[in-house]
Write a protein that holds these residues in place. Structure first.
Motif, mmCIF file in Angstrom:
data_model
loop_
_atom_site.group_PDB
_atom_site.id
_atom_site.type_symbol
_atom_site.label_atom_id
_atom_site.label_comp_id
_atom_site.label_asym_id
_atom_site.label_seq_id
_atom_site.Cartn_x
_atom_site.Cartn_y
_atom_site.Cartn_z
ATOM 1 N N ASP A 173 -10.738 1.914 -0.841
ATOM 2 C CA ASP A 173 -9.439 1.457 -1.344
ATOM 3 C C ASP A 173 -9.394 1.443 -2.865
ATOM 4 O O ASP A 173 -8.429 1.899 -3.471
ATOM 5 N N LEU A 174 -10.457 0.915 -3.458
ATOM 6 C CA LEU A 174 -10.468 0.806 -4.916
ATOM 7 C C LEU A 174 -10.430 2.182 -5.578
ATOM 8 O O LEU A 174 -9.643 2.429 -6.485
ATOM 9 N N LEU A 175 -11.277 3.085 -5.102
ATOM 10 C CA LEU A 175 -11.359 4.395 -5.761
ATOM 11 C C LEU A 175 -10.068 5.186 -5.561
ATOM 12 O O LEU A 175 -9.620 5.886 -6.470
ATOM 13 N N ILE A 176 -9.462 5.062 -4.398
ATOM 14 C CA ILE A 176 -8.179 5.737 -4.173
ATOM 15 C C ILE A 176 -7.139 5.162 -5.132
ATOM 16 O O ILE A 176 -6.373 5.879 -5.761
ATOM 17 N N ARG B 155 -21.156 -2.104 -6.741
ATOM 18 C CA ARG B 155 -22.509 -2.657 -6.818
ATOM 19 C C ARG B 155 -23.078 -2.449 -8.213
ATOM 20 O O ARG B 155 -24.013 -1.683 -8.422
ATOM 21 N N ARG B 156 -22.444 -3.103 -9.148
ATOM 22 C CA ARG B 156 -22.845 -3.015 -10.549
ATOM 23 C C ARG B 156 -22.658 -4.384 -11.172
ATOM 24 O O ARG B 156 -22.202 -5.311 -10.513
ATOM 25 N N ARG C 92 0.831 -1.217 0.000
ATOM 26 C CA ARG C 92 0.000 0.000 0.000
ATOM 27 C C ARG C 92 0.857 1.254 0.000
ATOM 28 O O ARG C 92 0.529 2.243 -0.659
ATOM 29 N N TRP D 194 -24.468 7.296 -7.651
ATOM 30 C CA TRP D 194 -25.088 6.377 -8.590
ATOM 31 C C TRP D 194 -25.265 4.994 -7.969
ATOM 32 O O TRP D 194 -26.334 4.399 -8.040
ATOM 33 N N ASP D 195 -24.218 4.486 -7.325
ATOM 34 C CA ASP D 195 -24.300 3.130 -6.792
ATOM 35 C C ASP D 195 -25.167 3.037 -5.538
ATOM 36 O O ASP D 195 -25.569 1.945 -5.147
ATOM 37 N N TRP E 125 -27.558 -4.145 -3.981
ATOM 38 C CA TRP E 125 -27.096 -3.008 -4.781
ATOM 39 C C TRP E 125 -28.120 -1.935 -4.812
ATOM 40 O O TRP E 125 -29.190 -2.092 -4.261
ATOM 41 N N PHE F 175 -6.712 -6.002 -4.130
ATOM 42 C CA PHE F 175 -6.707 -6.037 -2.668
ATOM 43 C C PHE F 175 -6.948 -7.436 -2.123
ATOM 44 O O PHE F 175 -7.505 -8.295 -2.795
ATOM 45 N N GLN G 22 -24.736 -9.370 -11.124
ATOM 46 C CA GLN G 22 -24.285 -8.344 -10.182
ATOM 47 C C GLN G 22 -22.996 -8.828 -9.519
ATOM 48 O O GLN G 22 -22.944 -9.943 -8.990
ATOM 49 N N ILE H 296 -13.305 5.869 -16.002
ATOM 50 C CA ILE H 296 -12.640 6.870 -15.151
ATOM 51 C C ILE H 296 -11.568 7.603 -15.945
ATOM 52 O O ILE H 296 -11.353 8.795 -15.774
ATOM 53 N N ARG I 216 1.789 6.658 -10.594
ATOM 54 C CA ARG I 216 0.589 6.091 -9.986
ATOM 55 C C ARG I 216 -0.434 5.686 -11.032
ATOM 56 O O ARG I 216 -1.160 4.706 -10.870
ATOM 57 N N TYR J 248 -15.339 0.145 -15.547
ATOM 58 C CA TYR J 248 -15.204 1.329 -14.689
ATOM 59 C C TYR J 248 -13.845 2.037 -14.774
ATOM 60 O O TYR J 248 -13.803 3.250 -14.989
ATOM 61 N N GLN K 278 -15.622 12.454 -9.640
ATOM 62 C CA GLN K 278 -15.926 11.075 -10.037
ATOM 63 C C GLN K 278 -16.319 10.235 -8.825
ATOM 64 O O GLN K 278 -17.195 9.381 -8.896
ATOM 65 N N THR L 105 -19.828 8.403 -8.543
ATOM 66 C CA THR L 105 -19.889 6.952 -8.377
ATOM 67 C C THR L 105 -20.730 6.572 -7.158
ATOM 68 O O THR L 105 -21.596 5.696 -7.227
ATOM 69 N N VAL M 280 -12.740 -5.508 -3.790
ATOM 70 C CA VAL M 280 -13.821 -4.524 -3.699
ATOM 71 C C VAL M 280 -14.709 -4.675 -4.921
ATOM 72 O O VAL M 280 -14.247 -4.553 -6.050
ATOM 73 N N LEU N 296 -7.586 3.867 -7.965
ATOM 74 C CA LEU N 296 -7.841 4.240 -9.360
ATOM 75 C C LEU N 296 -7.640 5.731 -9.605
ATOM 76 O O LEU N 296 -7.879 6.210 -10.716
ATOM 77 N N ASN N 297 -7.223 6.465 -8.571
ATOM 78 C CA ASN N 297 -6.957 7.902 -8.750
ATOM 79 C C ASN N 297 -8.163 8.678 -9.229
ATOM 80 O O ASN N 297 -8.033 9.556 -10.076
ATOM 81 N N VAL N 298 -9.351 8.364 -8.733
ATOM 82 C CA VAL N 298 -10.520 9.089 -9.215
ATOM 83 C C VAL N 298 -10.491 10.527 -8.680
ATOM 84 O O VAL N 298 -9.938 10.789 -7.621
ATOM 85 N N LEU O 144 -21.094 3.015 1.957
ATOM 86 C CA LEU O 144 -20.634 2.645 0.627
ATOM 87 C C LEU O 144 -19.200 3.128 0.405
ATOM 88 O O LEU O 144 -18.377 2.417 -0.175
ATOM 89 N N GLU P 27 -16.740 0.876 1.856
ATOM 90 C CA GLU P 27 -16.565 -0.299 1.011
ATOM 91 C C GLU P 27 -15.679 0.011 -0.201
ATOM 92 O O GLU P 27 -14.812 -0.783 -0.570
ATOM 93 N N TYR P 28 -15.888 1.150 -0.817
ATOM 94 C CA TYR P 28 -15.233 1.480 -2.089
ATOM 95 C C TYR P 28 -13.885 2.147 -1.915
ATOM 96 O O TYR P 28 -13.112 2.233 -2.872
#
Ligand SMILES: Nc1ncnc2c1ncn2[C@@H]1O[C@H](COP(=O)(O)OP(=O)(O)OP(=O)(O)O)[C@@H](O)[C@H]1O
Ligand SMILES: [Mg+2]
Lengths: 238, 234
Positions: free
Chosen positions: B132-135, A88-89, A51, B150-151, B234, A81, A129, A101, A74, A97, B143, B147, A85, B137-139, B126, B129-130
């Motif tokens: 780690d992933l969003l960080i 919810r899609r 990390r 929407w979710d 969801w 992970f 899902q 992005i 980066r 996704y 965004q 996200t 993760v 992905l550098n959103v 939410l 939950e999200y």
């Protein structure tokens, strides 16, 4: 694809939380290509090291210098992970996704998503899902979602924990293919079999420090420290 | 008893024949509450998302204010809005007092804290939950919020419905700022209060039926939505 991430130089790099060091200080130089496997007992700092290198944990001491500017570095990385993760899609939308992005058009992103689902064996589940997939399917989805941006460097934190032998083999095949395409892998694992199969280099962590680092063949045949020898033999390491 | 019975029978006929006064009042109620709901959602939901993902200095303070506002009696909100909109008040020049617009403003103030705090809970979970992933992905901040909104859309719909239920059944604030003026600002709840006071149970009951029907359908929908949410995850 092989542009300028490597070599990466960690110089006294450490990450701390509330004053307590989770991992470090780490001095390490990694060159491009191949698989670096990170092993060590529970709590030795594998997750924290990955990390920290990825930038998901704050670098509190020292420095990590990529061969290119850090923001660019980066963007060329992805992370799978320990607990995947799931957005919810649907599976298809999960895969699309990261592309969306990055500004890809919806049509193209969804099409690429379909291709990748096929590659990891989720082709028949595109419209399911994601949160209701099985553990192994979720791992595969997370892996494909990481690879879809064609990263130069992919971190994997115990990608096969709690998977059966068959699912593990499937995932390893995907990883080997990625490596052949030039993706650098840094992978933590508890499975010594997997470490032996996958590793080009090994970093052995103990108490938050890199205890030993070197080529895999050498590490497994002639470990340099008694702790590493004990760990390879499955003994308890103090 | 006889009063009540004949009231019930008349009320039934008013509803069954779509009595024009009844329809007018019900439609105004819907218009005011739906407008308030729309505006409140546009304010509350992005605010909730921002509170969930951004660590800024005033965050705790804003959350505390929202919680405090949620407990405010509507009639007090009505009073404050009244003071602001009254001719000598700071917004008096717009001449909004005793108009449907004033009622919408009051209801927005009442409903925003409710929608924001229900949404905030869902979005915070939410985000956990999200995260780690969003960080990874550098959103961008935008965004991220997009996200999450929407979710979490089902949970947000539940929040909106709860807000609607609160708005349509509210009487204290709109009575004060709307004035319950016939053909102008009379809505279901204020009309019920008035007709009951006058002893005209037929119209009051008919209005009550409509209101109850609305309330029940809203809560059934919430119930159904939160069940499907748990099942589908969801
Ligand atoms: N967010 C955190 N806050 C406080 N302590 C943490 C945090 N994350 C990790 N730690 C601590 O840092 C140490 C290293 O944890 P880390 O998760 O990196 O170990 P690990 O080698 O990945 O272990 P495992 O094999 O169990 O996954 C542990 O002692 C852990 O308790
Ligand atoms: Mg770990």
């Amino acid at each position: 694809m092989v542009s300028g991430l490597f070599p990466v130089v960690l110089n006294g790099a450490a990450t701390a939380r509330r004053g307590q060091i989770l991992v470090g200080p780490v001095d390490l130089t990694l060159n491009g290509g191949g698989v670096c496997v990170v092993i060590g007992p529970n709590g030795s700092g594998k997750t924290s090291l990955l990390r920290m290198m990825h930038g998901a944990a704050r670098l509190t001491h020292g420095s990590i210098d990529w061969a290119c500017p850090t923001p660019q570095a980066r963007r060329a990385q992805a992370f799978v992970f320990q607990r995947p993760v799931m957005l919810r899609r649907t599976v298809r939308e999960n895969l699309a996704y990261p592309l969306r992005i990055r500004g890809a058009r919806r049509r193209e992103a969804l099409k690429t998503a379909g291709d990748w689902a096929e590659r990891v064996g989720l082709g028949g589940m595109l419209d399911r899902q994601a949160p209701v997939l099985s553990g192994g399917e979720q791992q595969k989805l997370a892996l494909a979602r990481a690879l879809i941006i064609e990263p130069e460097l992919l971190f994997l934190d115990e990608p096969c924990a709690s998977l059966d032998g068959r699912a593990m083999r499937e995932i390893e095949e995907i990883l080997v293919t990625a490596r052949e395409h030039g993706t650098r892998l840094i992978l933590s694992t508890h499975d010594m079999g997997q470490a032996r199969r996958m590793a080009d280099e090994v970093a052995f962590l103990l108490h938050g420090k890199v205890h030993e680092f070197g080529p895999a063949a050498e590490f497994f045949t002639r470990p340099g420290t008694p702790q590493a020898r004990a760990f390879i033999n499955g003994e308890i390491v103090e | 008893m006889v009063d009540l019975w004949s009231g019930l029978v008349q009320a039934f006929w008013l509803v069954a024949t779509l009595d024009s006064e009844l329809v007018e009042i019900a439609m105004r109620s819907l218009r005011v509450s739906l407008s308030a709901l729309g505006i409140a959602s546009i304010i509350a939901m992005p605010l909730a998302a921002l509170l969930a993902v951004k660590r800024f200095r005033w965050r705790r303070f804003v959350i505390a204010v929202l919680n405090a506002l949620m407990g405010l009696p509507p009639v007090v909100v009505g009073l404050v809005v009244y003071v602001f909109l009254s001719r000598s008040g700071p917004l008096g020049v717009f001449g909004l007092l005793f108009t449907p617009t004033a009622m919408v403003i009051a209801q927005v103030i009442i409903v925003v804290p409710l929608i924001a705090s229900i949404s905030h809970q869902a979005l915070r979970d939410l985000w956990e939950e999200y995260h780690d992933l969003l960080i990874s992905l550098n959103v961008t901040q935008w965004q991220k919020i997009h996200t999450l909104l929407w979710d979490a859309r089902r949970a947000l719909l539940t929040a909106a419905l709860a807000g609607f239920g609160r708005a349509i059944g509210e009487v204290g604030a709109i009575m004060v700022v709307g004035g319950n003026i016939d053909h102008a600002t009379r809505v279901l709840t204020t009309a019920i209060a008035l007709e009951t006071g006058k002893g005209d149970f037929a119209l009051a009951l008919a209005l009550g039926f409509v209101l109850i029907a609305l309330a029940i359908s809203v809560s059934l929908t919430i119930h159904w939505l939160s069940r499907t949410e748990r099942e589908a995850k969801w």
